[in-house]
Design a protein around this motif. Structure first.
Motif, short mmCIF file in Angstrom:
data_model
loop_
_atom_site.label_atom_id
_atom_site.label_comp_id
_atom_site.label_asym_id
_atom_site.label_seq_id
_atom_site.Cartn_x
_atom_site.Cartn_y
_atom_site.Cartn_z
N SER A 31 -14.71 0.38 0.00
CA SER A 31 -14.22 1.87 0.29
C SER A 31 -15.23 1.96 1.53
O SER A 31 -15.56 1.17 2.17
CB SER A 31 -15.09 2.48 -0.90
N VAL A 37 -9.15 6.90 1.71
CA VAL A 37 -8.61 5.57 0.07
C VAL A 37 -8.02 6.03 -1.08
O VAL A 37 -7.85 6.72 -0.87
CB VAL A 37 -10.24 5.70 -0.41
N ASN A 64 -8.80 -4.01 4.96
CA ASN A 64 -9.65 -4.05 3.64
C ASN A 64 -10.11 -5.49 3.58
O ASN A 64 -11.13 -5.94 2.17
CB ASN A 64 -8.73 -3.32 1.45
N LYS A 77 -10.87 0.36 -4.48
CA LYS A 77 -10.51 1.24 -3.23
C LYS A 77 -10.06 0.80 -2.38
O LYS A 77 -10.77 0.61 -1.89
CB LYS A 77 -11.34 2.51 -3.36
N ARG A 79 -8.74 1.19 1.91
CA ARG A 79 -8.99 1.85 2.68
C ARG A 79 -7.36 2.15 3.53
O ARG A 79 -7.00 0.76 3.37
CB ARG A 79 -9.84 1.54 3.90
N SER A 84 -4.08 10.97 2.99
CA SER A 84 -4.91 10.70 2.27
C SER A 84 -3.63 12.67 0.82
O SER A 84 -3.70 11.81 0.28
CB SER A 84 -6.20 11.37 2.77
#
Length: 245
Positions: A31, A37, A64, A77, A79, A84
């Protein structure tokens, strides 16, 4: 889900796309306070998340810190570089009781390759105890049960692109690339008798059947066409019969 020669970059892209086998893994939750996310759902792969968020598979892996074999976990989670709102919309669709759930395959059944395009042979003798399923979360191959130590054979000629046991739930796993569009996978092996990068012939013994990563002796076998898990029994001959080609 396959590109080009087996140089380092194509192999990385290959693993991103074919390992829809693999929702459990070693990567922890990722995260960040910066950027959208996305929360991983059951059936997700980096390829699907890439399409949902507008972030390339390469960028998802980089953002990530996901390294080969590119495993992700439900609830993790990630990125993203994409919108989003797009990711949120994709996530909310899966929660509605009547909303259609995007299946875990990418090539629709109507576009599967014709029977006989390639010659496939049975990877092992035994009884099919779990068939292929198109349902979300269903079996993306077939499970063949037999005695421990039963020989496992390459279903077609090709090049071994993965030998290992890093993928939780699959035990000792072998994957073979056949041309540009096909991959076969052989899971839960006891012993593995080929090496990464090795060329194999159809019918060559590559492993023995075992129970690694599972609770019973069986072979989990997949045929993947452009990253899509297709029904092996549609393409395999009747057990004991000649190939469908």
């Amino acid at each position: 889900m396959f590109a080009g020669s087996l140089t380092k970059k194509p192999v990385s892209a290959l693993f991103c796309l074919i390992l829809a086998l693999l929702l459990a893994g070693c990567a922890g939750d990722q995260s960040s306070d910066s950027g959208p996310v996305y929360t991983v759902k059951r059936g997700d792969t980096l390829y699907r998340i890439s399409r949902a968020t507008g972030t390339s598979v390469k960028d998802l892996a980089r953002l990530n810190n996901i390294s080969p074999p590119y495993t992700i976990e439900v609830g993790q989670k990630l990125r993203t570089n994409g919108s989003s709102a797009t990711a949120k919309k994709s996530s909310s669709k899966s929660k509605g009781k009547t909303a259609a759930v995007t299946p875990s395959y990418t090539v629709p059944k109507s576009s599967w390759p014709p029977v006989g395009q390639r010659c496939w042979i049975w990877p092992a003798s035994g009884k099919v105890v779990v068939p292929y399923s198109l349902s979300e979360g269903g079996n993306k191959g077939i499970d063949i049960a037999a005695a421990r130590g039963t020989p496992v054979y390459a279903s077609g000629a090709g090049k071994v692109v993965y030998v290992g046991n890093q993928l939780r739930g699959y035990g000792n796993l072998i994957m073979i690339k056949h041309g540009e569009d096909y991959i076969t996978a052989y899971a839960h092996n006891d012993t593995m008798q080929v090496n990464n990068g090795q060329n194999v012939k159809a019918g060559q013994k590559i492993a023995t059947m075992g129970s690694t990563g599972t609770d019973s002796v069986k072979l989990h076998f997949q045929i993947r066409y452009k990253a899509t898990a297709i029904d092996p029994q549609r393409y395999l001959p009747a057990q004991g019969g000649k190939p469908k080609c």
